[in-house]
Design a protein around this motif. Structure first.
Motif, mmCIF file in Angstrom:
data_model
loop_
_atom_site.group_PDB
_atom_site.id
_atom_site.type_symbol
_atom_site.label_atom_id
_atom_site.label_comp_id
_atom_site.label_asym_id
_atom_site.label_seq_id
_atom_site.Cartn_x
_atom_site.Cartn_y
_atom_site.Cartn_z
ATOM 1 N N ASP A 23 -12.089 26.680 -21.906
ATOM 2 C CA ASP A 23 -12.971 25.513 -21.884
ATOM 3 C C ASP A 23 -14.276 25.812 -21.162
ATOM 4 O O ASP A 23 -15.334 25.288 -21.527
ATOM 5 N N GLN A 24 -14.238 26.691 -20.166
ATOM 6 C CA GLN A 24 -15.465 27.092 -19.492
ATOM 7 C C GLN A 24 -16.344 27.920 -20.420
ATOM 8 O O GLN A 24 -17.561 27.740 -20.474
ATOM 9 N N ALA A 67 -17.916 25.656 -23.032
ATOM 10 C CA ALA A 67 -19.003 24.859 -22.460
ATOM 11 C C ALA A 67 -20.267 25.699 -22.308
ATOM 12 O O ALA A 67 -21.370 25.237 -22.599
ATOM 13 N N GLU A 68 -20.114 26.956 -21.892
ATOM 14 C CA GLU A 68 -21.262 27.846 -21.749
ATOM 15 C C GLU A 68 -21.924 28.138 -23.092
ATOM 16 O O GLU A 68 -23.131 28.353 -23.166
ATOM 17 N N GLY A 104 -22.151 26.025 -25.424
ATOM 18 C CA GLY A 104 -22.700 24.784 -25.946
ATOM 19 C C GLY A 104 -21.787 24.050 -26.898
ATOM 20 O O GLY A 104 -22.231 23.195 -27.667
ATOM 21 N N ASN A 149 -19.196 21.362 -28.262
ATOM 22 C CA ASN A 149 -18.961 19.951 -27.974
ATOM 23 C C ASN A 149 -17.514 19.747 -27.535
ATOM 24 O O ASN A 149 -16.579 19.981 -28.289
ATOM 25 N N LYS A 150 -17.344 19.277 -26.305
ATOM 26 C CA LYS A 150 -16.014 19.059 -25.742
ATOM 27 C C LYS A 150 -15.234 17.996 -26.516
ATOM 28 O O LYS A 150 -14.010 18.017 -26.561
ATOM 29 N N LYS A 174 -12.171 23.059 -32.860
ATOM 30 C CA LYS A 174 -11.897 23.907 -31.697
ATOM 31 C C LYS A 174 -11.028 25.098 -32.096
ATOM 32 O O LYS A 174 -11.282 26.231 -31.683
#
Length: 82
Positions: free
Chosen positions: A5-6, A9-10, A12, A14-15, A22
């Protein structure tokens, strides 16, 4: 070592994206970095639920195509302008 997840996020990502997106993203990262093609949990679930839809070829098969030969199209008489 960073968690996925890190990393996402780096990059870009979308969570709040759907799980299928995913999965596809992680599958692409694995394939691009290791060359190994993996199956996602949803792909495994689909196969388990519908085993009759899976086609396994016993030997490689050569594809062949019969393209009909078309007569040449007549020219419109217009010339290209450069």
């Amino acid at each position: 070592m960073k968690k996925i997840d890190q990393l996402m996020a780096e990059l870009g990502f979308n969570k709040n994206a759907p799980d299928s997106v995913k999965e596809a993203f992680v599958k692409h990262l694995i394939k691009a970095s290791t060359g190994v093609n993996v199956m996602t949990p949803s792909e495994k679930r689909e196969i388990a639920e519908n085993p009759q839809r899976i086609v396994q070829f016993k030997t490689p098969q050569q594809l062949s195509f019969e393209f009909a030969e078309e007569p040449p199209r007549p020219s419109s008489g217009k010339k290209a302008v450069s």
